[in-house]
Write a protein that holds these residues in place. Structure first.
Motif, PDB file in Angstrom:
ATOM      1  N   HIS A  86       3.880 -43.259 -13.821  1.00 43.14           N
ATOM      2  CA  HIS A  86       5.357 -43.417 -12.816  1.00 43.14           C
ATOM      3  C   HIS A  86       6.268 -42.057 -13.160  1.00 43.14           C
ATOM      4  O   HIS A  86       7.270 -41.461 -11.710  1.00 43.14           O
ATOM      5  N   PHE A  87       6.813 -41.308 -13.909  1.00 41.71           N
ATOM      6  CA  PHE A  87       7.407 -40.615 -14.256  1.00 41.71           C
ATOM      7  C   PHE A  87       6.430 -38.977 -13.581  1.00 41.71           C
ATOM      8  O   PHE A  87       7.217 -38.617 -13.414  1.00 41.71           O
ATOM      9  N   LEU A  88       4.792 -39.205 -14.660  1.00 41.16           N
ATOM     10  CA  LEU A  88       4.982 -37.751 -13.776  1.00 41.16           C
ATOM     11  C   LEU A  88       4.332 -37.564 -12.787  1.00 41.16           C
ATOM     12  O   LEU A  88       5.049 -36.921 -11.797  1.00 41.16           O
ATOM     13  N   LEU A  89       4.551 -39.186 -11.975  1.00 44.73           N
ATOM     14  CA  LEU A  89       4.383 -39.154 -10.572  1.00 44.73           C
ATOM     15  C   LEU A  89       5.252 -38.888  -9.621  1.00 44.73           C
ATOM     16  O   LEU A  89       4.905 -38.305  -8.166  1.00 44.73           O
ATOM     17  N   GLN A  90       6.504 -38.899 -10.228  1.00 40.83           N
ATOM     18  CA  GLN A  90       8.289 -38.966  -9.591  1.00 40.83           C
ATOM     19  C   GLN A  90       8.295 -37.309  -9.362  1.00 40.83           C
ATOM     20  O   GLN A  90       8.214 -36.651  -9.136  1.00 40.83           O
ATOM     21  N   ALA A  91       7.293 -36.098 -10.536  1.00 41.91           N
ATOM     22  CA  ALA A  91       7.364 -35.142 -10.340  1.00 41.91           C
ATOM     23  C   ALA A  91       6.490 -34.542  -9.410  1.00 41.91           C
ATOM     24  O   ALA A  91       7.170 -33.209  -8.594  1.00 41.91           O
ATOM     25  N   VAL A  92       5.164 -34.984  -9.023  1.00 38.78           N
ATOM     26  CA  VAL A  92       4.107 -34.918  -8.398  1.00 38.78           C
ATOM     27  C   VAL A  92       4.822 -34.672  -6.820  1.00 38.78           C
ATOM     28  O   VAL A  92       4.373 -33.843  -6.085  1.00 38.78           O
ATOM     29  N   VAL A  93       5.477 -35.774  -6.599  1.00 35.41           N
ATOM     30  CA  VAL A  93       5.825 -36.097  -5.092  1.00 35.41           C
ATOM     31  C   VAL A  93       6.971 -34.756  -5.077  1.00 35.41           C
ATOM     32  O   VAL A  93       6.809 -34.315  -3.771  1.00 35.41           O
ATOM     33  N   ARG A  94       7.404 -34.072  -5.682  1.00 33.33           N
ATOM     34  CA  ARG A  94       8.576 -33.360  -5.491  1.00 33.33           C
ATOM     35  C   ARG A  94       7.696 -32.129  -5.121  1.00 33.33           C
ATOM     36  O   ARG A  94       8.387 -30.771  -4.117  1.00 33.33           O
ATOM     37  N   ILE A  95       6.521 -31.805  -6.315  1.00 33.65           N
ATOM     38  CA  ILE A  95       6.131 -30.772  -5.786  1.00 33.65           C
ATOM     39  C   ILE A  95       5.671 -29.756  -4.432  1.00 33.65           C
ATOM     40  O   ILE A  95       5.511 -29.088  -3.811  1.00 33.65           O
ATOM     41  N   PRO A  96       4.767 -30.418  -3.703  1.00 38.03           N
ATOM     42  CA  PRO A  96       4.963 -30.297  -1.747  1.00 38.03           C
ATOM     43  C   PRO A  96       6.206 -29.830  -1.495  1.00 38.03           C
ATOM     44  O   PRO A  96       5.946 -28.882  -0.297  1.00 38.03           O
ATOM     45  N   GLN A  97       6.789 -30.132  -1.341  1.00 37.59           N
ATOM     46  CA  GLN A  97       8.171 -30.598  -1.309  1.00 37.59           C
ATOM     47  C   GLN A  97       8.522 -28.548  -0.753  1.00 37.59           C
ATOM     48  O   GLN A  97       9.323 -28.130  -0.024  1.00 37.59           O
ATOM     49  N   VAL A  98       8.638 -27.873  -2.122  1.00 38.76           N
ATOM     50  CA  VAL A  98       8.789 -27.111  -2.706  1.00 38.76           C
ATOM     51  C   VAL A  98       7.711 -25.845  -2.856  1.00 38.76           C
ATOM     52  O   VAL A  98       8.453 -24.732  -2.174  1.00 38.76           O
ATOM     53  N   THR A  99       6.445 -26.028  -2.954  1.00 39.33           N
ATOM     54  CA  THR A  99       5.248 -25.154  -2.989  1.00 39.33           C
ATOM     55  C   THR A  99       4.986 -24.535  -1.564  1.00 39.33           C
ATOM     56  O   THR A  99       4.305 -24.337  -1.171  1.00 39.33           O
ATOM     57  N   GLY A 100       4.430 -26.538  -0.780  1.00 36.81           N
ATOM     58  CA  GLY A 100       3.548 -26.903   0.468  1.00 36.81           C
ATOM     59  C   GLY A 100       2.741 -26.761  -0.269  1.00 36.81           C
ATOM     60  O   GLY A 100       1.589 -26.998   1.481  1.00 36.81           O
ATOM     61  N   TRP A 101       1.928 -26.711  -1.410  1.00 37.62           N
ATOM     62  CA  TRP A 101       0.787 -27.293  -1.630  1.00 37.62           C
ATOM     63  C   TRP A 101       0.546 -28.902  -0.633  1.00 37.62           C
ATOM     64  O   TRP A 101       1.181 -29.724  -0.997  1.00 37.62           O
ATOM     65  N   ARG A 102      -0.773 -28.767   0.094  1.00 35.73           N
ATOM     66  CA  ARG A 102      -1.444 -30.446   0.713  1.00 35.73           C
ATOM     67  C   ARG A 102      -2.524 -30.767  -0.205  1.00 35.73           C
ATOM     68  O   ARG A 102      -2.866 -30.921   0.346  1.00 35.73           O
ATOM     69  N   LEU A 103      -3.214 -29.432  -0.652  1.00 30.89           N
ATOM     70  CA  LEU A 103      -4.446 -30.519  -1.720  1.00 30.89           C
ATOM     71  C   LEU A 103      -3.753 -31.261  -3.307  1.00 30.89           C
ATOM     72  O   LEU A 103      -3.639 -30.022  -4.301  1.00 30.89           O
ATOM     73  N   LEU A 104      -4.769 -32.483  -3.095  1.00 33.33           N
ATOM     74  CA  LEU A 104      -3.973 -32.834  -4.024  1.00 33.33           C
ATOM     75  C   LEU A 104      -6.000 -33.452  -4.764  1.00 33.33           C
ATOM     76  O   LEU A 104      -6.890 -34.040  -3.647  1.00 33.33           O
ATOM     77  N   PHE A 105      -6.449 -33.013  -6.078  1.00 30.41           N
ATOM     78  CA  PHE A 105      -7.007 -33.763  -6.494  1.00 30.41           C
ATOM     79  C   PHE A 105      -7.134 -34.590  -7.627  1.00 30.41           C
ATOM     80  O   PHE A 105      -6.972 -34.362  -8.540  1.00 30.41           O
ATOM     81  N   LEU A 106      -8.287 -35.793  -7.617  1.00 30.10           N
ATOM     82  CA  LEU A 106      -8.078 -36.494  -8.784  1.00 30.10           C
ATOM     83  C   LEU A 106      -9.615 -36.548  -8.817  1.00 30.10           C
ATOM     84  O   LEU A 106     -10.436 -36.999  -8.501  1.00 30.10           O
ATOM     85  N   SER A 107      -9.603 -36.524 -10.240  1.00 32.88           N
ATOM     86  CA  SER A 107     -11.308 -36.661 -11.919  1.00 32.88           C
ATOM     87  C   SER A 107     -10.864 -37.360 -12.407  1.00 32.88           C
ATOM     88  O   SER A 107      -9.832 -37.755 -13.099  1.00 32.88           O
ATOM     89  N   VAL A 108     -11.790 -38.381 -12.096  1.00 35.29           N
ATOM     90  CA  VAL A 108     -12.488 -39.214 -12.727  1.00 35.29           C
ATOM     91  C   VAL A 108     -13.182 -39.357 -13.340  1.00 35.29           C
ATOM     92  O   VAL A 108     -14.686 -38.663 -12.772  1.00 35.29           O
ATOM     93  N   ASP A 109     -13.585 -39.422 -15.014  1.00 36.40           N
ATOM     94  CA  ASP A 109     -14.256 -39.033 -16.281  1.00 36.40           C
ATOM     95  C   ASP A 109     -14.380 -40.393 -17.456  1.00 36.40           C
ATOM     96  O   ASP A 109     -12.997 -40.573 -17.405  1.00 36.40           O
ATOM     97  N   ASP A 110     -14.749 -39.955 -18.243  1.00 41.23           N
ATOM     98  CA  ASP A 110     -15.153 -40.611 -19.595  1.00 41.23           C
ATOM     99  C   ASP A 110     -15.344 -39.856 -20.356  1.00 41.23           C
ATOM    100  O   ASP A 110     -15.889 -38.735 -20.356  1.00 41.23           O
ATOM    101  N   ALA A 111     -14.319 -39.756 -21.922  1.00 41.22           N
ATOM    102  CA  ALA A 111     -15.064 -38.864 -22.717  1.00 41.22           C
ATOM    103  C   ALA A 111     -14.679 -40.087 -23.878  1.00 41.22           C
ATOM    104  O   ALA A 111     -14.907 -41.009 -24.795  1.00 41.22           O
TER     105      ALA A 111
END
Length: 372
Positions: A86-111
């Motif tokens: 939740h802490f990281l997602l709160q920071a992520v929500v503010r990023i598009p407002q400042v930078t204007g980036w609109r493409l978000l990628f979620l990578s699911v993988d195992d290791a």
């Protein structure tokens, strides 16, 4: 010359302590010790608790106390993971407002988190087939714990957002035998796809609404269950797939010859050391048990390549070059794995006795008896 830590930085305390409000004072100090040592001592060959503790010059640093903190403490790993996410997602929500980036990628993988071959006391550790390790002999395995992660990339921001410990069906059955005899709550098996869907469901309500989301995964996760789950959230997915996947009632392995009249599209893929040109063809059609049309890409290293790579994407508007470029962002998750699988980094998570706190849902004894 070794790095010595005589006091914790104020920035680290301000970041970490709000995430550990459920922990007592001594437990918070142990967590600060381990995190500070991991951040500062990047040149250590073995990041074990003993090696990390040797660089600490604080009075409450003790390797046995840190081991007991990970193994026997009553704190919930799930609560810490949720607070961090939740802490990281709160920071992520503010990023598009400042930078204007609109493409978000979620990578699911195992290791795998490799352990020493003599490691037998950790419940989550067993022998897994390691398809990455180059070996001359076949049927060789690595003693390790296995975990599934969701990696987020938004512009130049990249971070490991969530993770779950994975236990195979045989591991769950083996661990349930002494639990059943002792009358303890039993564990239930979750597949890799189910763990990935659970993490995506937790992340979905907190993502920025203005972003276009693409979920990236390899052929191990390719299936209608995860794809329909992603489509229900209004996202797109891009994945590698196998040659027997059927598009428009024809397996992908037959489409290269069937598209003989289609012009080949060359795609240049650049890495840090070299560039390589791939020959590609595309076809748009429907999959079985999936409601929307998808685009399939057949990629060859050379004209006579007999083992092409196959890719699927739910966004039919993407060009071949853009689709492969987006799928290449999944490599960032591999870089994170190389850092997280350093010896000792996941020793605490894999060493917890309360495995159910990490990723496993405990069912009633009767329900589990029917499955295991």
């Amino acid at each position: 010359m070794p790095v010595w830590i005589v006091a914790h930085s104020e920035s680290l305390c301000n970041f970490l302590l709000p995430l550990l409000v459920e922990l007592t004072g001594p437990q918070q100090r142990h967590a600060l010790n381990v995190v500070a040592a991991l951040l500062a001592c990047t040149r250590l060959k073995h990041r074990t608790l003993a090696a990390l503790t040797r660089v600490l010059r604080v009075p409450h640093a003790d390797q046995f106390a840190c081991a007991d903190f990970f193994r026997c403490s009553s704190w919930s790993a799930a609560q810490v993971q949720q607070a961090l996410m939740h802490f990281l997602l709160q920071a992520v929500v503010r990023i598009p407002q400042v930078t204007g980036w609109r493409l978000l990628f979620l990578s699911v993988d195992d290791a795998l988190a490799p352990k020493d071959v003599a490691t037998t006391a950790l419940e989550a550790v067993t022998f897994h087939h390691d398809h990455v390790e180059q070996r001359q002999q076949k049927k060789q395995y690595t003693n390790a714990s296995r975990y599934v992660t969701v990696h987020l990339q938004l512009g130049r921001v990249q971070l490991a957002l969530a993770w779950r410990l994975y236990l195979s069906r045989k591991q769950v059955q083996r661990l349930n035998r002494p639990r059943r005899a002792a009358g303890q709550p039993l564990l239930t098996y979750h597949s890799l796809v189910e763990l990935g869907a659970e993490m995506l469901a937790d992340i979905a309500p907190h993502l920025p609404t203005a972003c276009r989301v693409y979920v990236l995964f390899d052929s191990w996760y390719d299936g209608r269950h995860l794809e329909r789950f992603i489509q229900s959230h209004g996202w797109h997915w891009i994945c590698a797939t196998k040659s027997n996947r059927v598009v428009r009632n024809r397996p992908l392995c037959q489409w290269w010859t069937h598209l003989g009249q289609q012009r080949i599209t060359p795609v240049v893929v650049r890495s840090a050391t070299r560039s390589r040109t791939y020959a590609t063809r595309r076809v748009v059609g429907r999959l079985r048990h999936y409601p929307e049309p998808v685009v399939a890409i057949i990629s060859k290293r050379a004209w006579r390549d007999t083992h092409p790579a196959y890719f699927l994407c739910s966004d039919t508007t993407l060009s071949v070059r853009t689709l492969l470029k987006y799928y290449g962002y999944r490599w960032q998750a591999e870089i994170v794995y190389m850092q997280m699988t350093k010896p000792g980094l996941f020793a605490g998570l894999a060493g917890r006795d309360h495995i159910s706190d990490l990723n496993l849902v405990i069912r009633d004894n009767d329900a589990v008896d029917q499955q295991c």
